[in-house]
Each structure stands twice: as C-alpha cells, then as structure tokens.
Design an enzyme around this catalytic site. Structure first.
Site, PDB file in Angstrom:
ATOM      1  N   GLY A 199     -15.220  -0.714 -18.108  1.00 39.46           N
ATOM      2  CA  GLY A 199     -16.506  -0.849 -17.372  1.00 39.46           C
ATOM      3  C   GLY A 199     -17.661  -1.494 -18.344  1.00 39.46           C
TER       4      GLY A 199
ATOM      5  N   ASN B  85      -1.208  -7.905 -20.634  1.00 35.91           N
ATOM      6  CA  ASN B  85      -0.453  -7.355 -19.723  1.00 35.91           C
ATOM      7  C   ASN B  85       0.502  -7.808 -18.745  1.00 35.91           C
ATOM      8  OD1 ASN B  85      -1.731  -4.450 -20.811  1.00 35.91           O
ATOM      9  ND2 ASN B  85      -3.788  -5.507 -19.780  1.00 35.91           N
TER      10      ASN B  85
ATOM     11  N   ASP C 225      -4.059   5.568 -20.224  1.00 37.02           N
ATOM     12  CA  ASP C 225      -5.060   5.209 -19.122  1.00 37.02           C
ATOM     13  C   ASP C 225      -5.593   6.565 -18.551  1.00 37.02           C
ATOM     14  OD1 ASP C 225      -3.941   2.841 -19.180  1.00 37.02           O
ATOM     15  OD2 ASP C 225      -2.289   3.278 -17.786  1.00 37.02           O
TER      16      ASP C 225
ATOM     17  N   ASP D 259      -4.864  -9.138 -17.412  1.00 42.04           N
ATOM     18  CA  ASP D 259      -3.995  -8.695 -16.303  1.00 42.04           C
ATOM     19  C   ASP D 259      -3.434  -9.795 -15.297  1.00 42.04           C
ATOM     20  OD1 ASP D 259      -4.401  -5.832 -17.158  1.00 42.04           O
ATOM     21  OD2 ASP D 259      -6.338  -6.225 -16.376  1.00 42.04           O
TER      22      ASP D 259
END
Length: 595
Positions: free
Chosen positions: A379, A515, A292, A450
């Site tokens: 993004g 995730n 990350d 997520d």
C-alpha cells in the site's frame, strides 16, 4: 589517550541563537536541493578552520545517563533510539545548535542523501556547531551518512561539499566490476588499529547498506580504524581521540552492533568478557524471514502464508491461515539468526495506508528489540482519502520509516511506473519509486516483483525476454517468459519480469524482491531459471523468494545464481526448517553466512 589534533586556519564567527520552540524533528528537505555552504575553499585545498569563539561550552544539564541525538528527520532513526534506550540511556534531541555544543556525548545517525543532509545542517546552523563540537575532541559517533558528511565532498547529486573534517571525496561504488550496488548486507571488517569501540567484534559480520563510500589515502590514513572489501577497499570506520564514525549500522548489526554502541556509551567500563570469535571474511549471503501480515475474519492482525497467493484454509470455514503473532514471530526470528525481517502488509488498509495503525504499531514494537533490518511493503503509493485529502507516497513511506522500517517495498505501483517509463522513455520523477529513492536513497527502496510463468513453443512469438526452461511446460513447451502481475497476483500486466527489473533499476530501486507465483507455497525450491535471469540482468541486489522447502534449496539458489539473499516464510513459521539449520547447511557447503 592523547587528545585529537585538528587543523587550524582563519577564524570564523557564528552567533548561535536559541530556538526553544523548534521541533526536534527537522522537516524532510525538498527535492530541489538549494545548498548554501557556510565556508568555501579554493579547489584542491583541504578545508581548515579553528573553533569559533562565539561558541560557549557548558556542562550538560542532562547528566551522564543522556545521549544527545542529532536527528534531521530522514530515514529510520527509531532503531538507533531503541538501541540507546536498550543500553540504559535516555535521549535528548537536538533542537538548536547550542544543544550540540552542550552535549556530553553526541550520536549522528545520518540516513538518506548527502545533499539533503547538508542542506538541512547548513540551513539550521548545525554544520558549524557540529564541526566545532568535533574539533574540541568531544565524544561523537557518526553512523553511515554521519561518517560520509565528515569528508570534504560527495559525488552523490554533486559534487556537494561536506563538513571538510577528513580529507577525501565520497564516491559511488563501481558496479562495472561485477559487484551489486548498493552494497547491502553483512560484511567483514579489517581493523587497522585499536579502535576501542570495535574491540568486541571478534571477526564477525556487521551490516552495511550504502551506494557511496570514502576511500583510504595517505591524507586520511591517520583517521582510519577499519576498512572493508567490496570491489575495492573502502573506509569502514574512523577514529581520532573521542571522535568515532562508522559506515555500517551498529543498531542493525545484532549483538555485535550493540557491543559497539555499548563501548561508545561506556568508554571507561572495563569489559572483561572475551568476544565470540567468528569467521567473517567477506560479504555474507543473507537469510531473510518474511511475515505476511493481515487481519483475519475476527479483526486480529496475524501472520499468514499463501499457497500460490491463496491465504485461506481449504476447510468449510475457509478461514485466514493463522501462523502466529507478528511481533512475537519477528522477535523469535531475530534470536534464531535471521539477517533481516520483512513484513508484507496484505491486509485491507490499502485504501488508507496511513490509517493502518496496527501495522505501524507492529513496526514500532518490533524495532524495540529486533536489531536487524526491517522491511515493510503493502500500500505504499499516492492516494486520496475519503475526505479528498491527497497524500504522496513519500508521506506514506516517511511514516513507515519513522515507525521503524529501514526499507520499504513497493509492488504494483512500481509496475505501473515501469510501464509508463518504457512507453515514453522519460522519467517523470513523480512515481513513488522515484520520489522515495530521491529523498531516502535507493538503498531504502525495494521493488517486489510478482511474476507468473508463461510457456511458449517459439520465443519469437512474444516481445518479452524468453528463456529456455529446465522443465518443459504442460504441452512440451521449452521456453517461457515471466508475466508481471499486480494486486496480489490477481491481474496480469503486459510487461515481463526482465523488462520490469531493468526499468525499475533505472528509476531508482536499490533492491529487488523476486517472487514467483508458480512456486509460492510449493516447497519444491526457488525458480532457479527466473532468479538467474533477473540477477544476471541487473546490478542491484536480488532477493530470491517463493518455493523454499528445505535447507538445500538455499545452497542451490546461491550456487546457481547471483542472488544476494534468499527469503522464506512458511517453512520457518511451521518450524519445518529452522533459520539456524539453513545457516549451518550453507556454512558446511562453503557459502559465507553470518553465524
């Protein structure tokens, strides 16, 4: 070594004109592939031809230390360039068909869709030049799509005619047999003959990423130098004379892949070192290191790690957690044996991703010395900058690919696209997911999901897929559904992880990064219930993420679910568990891994 022999037939004429001002990177083809083929044949008849007399073969002025690279402008070719330079060669880009004919050695790293590649090759006059170069038994190495294009045709967006040098049709893997498609990961080869460039493999894994393959037959058996088993036995490499092509990616196969490229580039060099013997027998489970990446409060780009997506230290200064420099960590994980390295860009460039020069530089520098797949997310979507200029997600993704990414990961934008698709039942073709997979192939697109666990007492009270959970909720609830989130887990959406996974597979995703907000940073293991739910629901590979705290958690998720890979971050960054120890544990547990 005997010279290669190729079929003869009616002559064809083509005049090649030099385009000295041409760009070395061909433009990305449009989505409406209007194909113009320079040769035709009756149905069922093998394509045959002889070299056009208008081609003149001259000694290359570039010398022995130069490789000619046919880069038609789709996908990540930077890694091939870096591998060639790493092995001591310079690169000359093909700008005109004559550059192909003047090459001393030619590498064609095809990436993306079959139809798009043929469209570019035909429009630029490269198809005829490429065929003539190969007919003359000149040193050639095709990679991935660079192998498939040698066959007669492909069923991808087709049928679409190929170069017709090798008998056979390129078809899609059959997912109905229980195998995930795309075929992504490290698999074993069965070498059928002394193929020269494969001599150093020594029963070790090589890296594949593709949805389409060519099958062995009596008509093409003389070409085949190795096969691979994935549902069916398919062609992994071909060889005839000085002509080689491989379905896998040597530039992404670590030291083994570099040895293959080295043998192609140095064919007369006697390598006496005995190859390290491995135990590769089938598709390996992948262990992925995730980084990350974001800017800290000082403006430095650092690797961080969240605790349920909170990346700040619980101290008076509340600083961003700093676990190292991204390029250095990625290089170390490559040396430690990571099968892939994934970058998640969680910094503040989301309003202008193409202005994120630090992240692009991270990819460029990493790809110079890391020869395993690189994924980047964060993004990647359509946006308009402060000056009112519109950028498509395809342009954004293309910049990441050119900077060294092999796959891009889409998060929030895929959720919005799936919601719209489920609402209307129609594919618009305009979402970032659809645009990128159409041009680069679905194997290049990962969707990051997520979700957050939502407990319920009665599964009939919600419209989303619920499952019985092994650990009851805070009020004794025995069921749960998984609500998807966007914006880094900050906003819940009215869609479940199951529904999202099914939708994004329809829209063109090639892989899911799964995730779990509840498990993130907890070190208590992956959410087995969630991973099993999603990996059973789709036919594309699923990467389990969030919660790993020990090597045993990796064997647990592989033994109890259909996950193709497992990803970890914090335990690797903090050196609590090493990648090598995870792989040793998996191997001892009888789970095939790349060693």
């Amino acid at each position: 070594m005997e010279a290669a022999t190729f079929p003869s037939a009616t002559s064809r004429m083509l005049t090649l004109k030099s385009r000295s001002n041409s760009s070395s990177l061909f433009p990305i083809p449009s989505a409406s592939y209007s194909l113009h083929f320079l040769r035709s044949k009756p149905a069922g008849e093998a394509l045959k031809f002889e070299t056009s007399r208008s081609f003149s073969v001259r000694a290359s002025a570039s010398g022995d230390g130069v490789v000619t690279l046919l880069d038609y402008g789709a996908g990540n070719v930077r890694s091939v360039r870096n591998a060639i330079r790493y092995l001591g060669f310079n690169i000359k880009d093909v700008q005109t068909p004559e550059d192909i004919m003047n090459a001393r050695r030619l590498i064609f790293p095809g990436v993306g869709a079959f139809a798009a590649a043929m469209d570019v090759l035909n429009r630029r006059g490269m198809a005829e030049a490429l065929c003539s170069y190969i007919e003359q038994d000149r040193p050639f190495l095709g990679i991935c799509l660079g192998l498939q294009l040698l066959f007669e045709s492909s069923e991808e967006n087709g049928p679409v005619k190929g170069l017709g040098l090798i008998p056979g049709i390129v078809g899609r893997f059959d997912s109905s047999k229980g195998y995930n498609v795309p075929h992504i990961g490290w698999n074993a080869l069965q070498i059928t003959e002394d193929s020269d460039i494969l001599d150093d493999i020594g029963n070790r894994h090589v890296y594949f990423v593709h949805s389409y393959r060519a099958m062995p037959s009596d008509d093409n058996k003389d070409w085949i130098s190795s096969t691979c088993n994935y549902g069916d036995k398919f062609i992994a490499s071909v060889k005839r004379g000085n002509v080689h092509a491989v379905q896998f990616h040597p530039e992404k196969s670590g030291a083994v892949g570099l040895s293959i490229l080295r043998r192609f580039l140095y064919p007369n060099n006697e390598l006496t070192k005995k190859p390290v013997q491995g135990k590769a027998s089938k598709l390996a489970k992948r262990v992925i290191a995730c980084l990350d990446v974001r800017t800290n409060d000082k403006g430095d780009l650092v690797v961080t790690k969240g605790d349920q997506y909170d990346v700040r230290e619980h101290t008076e200064d509340n600083e961003v957690r700093n676990l190292g420099k991204p390029v250095e960590l990625a290089g170390q994980y490559y040396k430690d044996g990571a099968d892939e390295v994934s970058f998640l860009n969680i910094t503040g460039f989301r309003d202008f991703p193409l202005g994120d020069l630090p992240m692009l530089q991270v990819l460029r520098y990493t790809s110079e010395n890391v020869f395993v797949p690189l994924t980047v997310g964060g993004g990647i979507r359509d946006f308009t900058d402060g000056n009112g200029r519109y950028y498509s997600s395809l342009e954004v993704a293309s910049e990441y690919f050119r900077s060294g990414a092999d796959k891009i990961s889409i998060g929030s934008d895929a959720v919005y696209a799936a919601e719209e698709f489920l609402k209307t039942g129609e594919k618009t073709g305009k979402s970032s997911l659809e645009q990128i997979s159409r041009v680069y192939g679905n194997q290049a697109v990962v969707v990051s999901i997520d979700p957050r666990r939502v407990y319920v007492k009665d599964p009939d009270t919600v419209k989303f897929k619920t499952i019985p959970v092994r650990y009851p909720g805070p009020n004794g609830e025995k069921y749960a559904w998984y609500q998807c989130t966007v914006n880094g887990g900050r906003e819940g959406r009215p869609i479940g992880a199951y529904e999202l996974a099914k939708a994004i597979e329809e829209l063109g995703a090639g892989e899911i990064l799964l995730n779990c907000i509840d498990c993130d940073g907890q070190g208590k293991g992956f959410d087995i219930d969630l991973v099993k739910l999603i990996s059973d629901a789709v036919s594309i590979p699923v990467i389990a993420s969030s919660g790993a705290g020990a090597a045993e958690h990796f064997s647990e998720v592989f033994n109890q679910t259909n996950a193709s890979a497992a990803l970890a971050a914090g335990i690797f960054h903090r050196k609590e568990v090493s990648i090598q120890s995870v792989k040793e544990h998996l191997s001892e547990a009888g789970i095939e891994v790349r060693i």
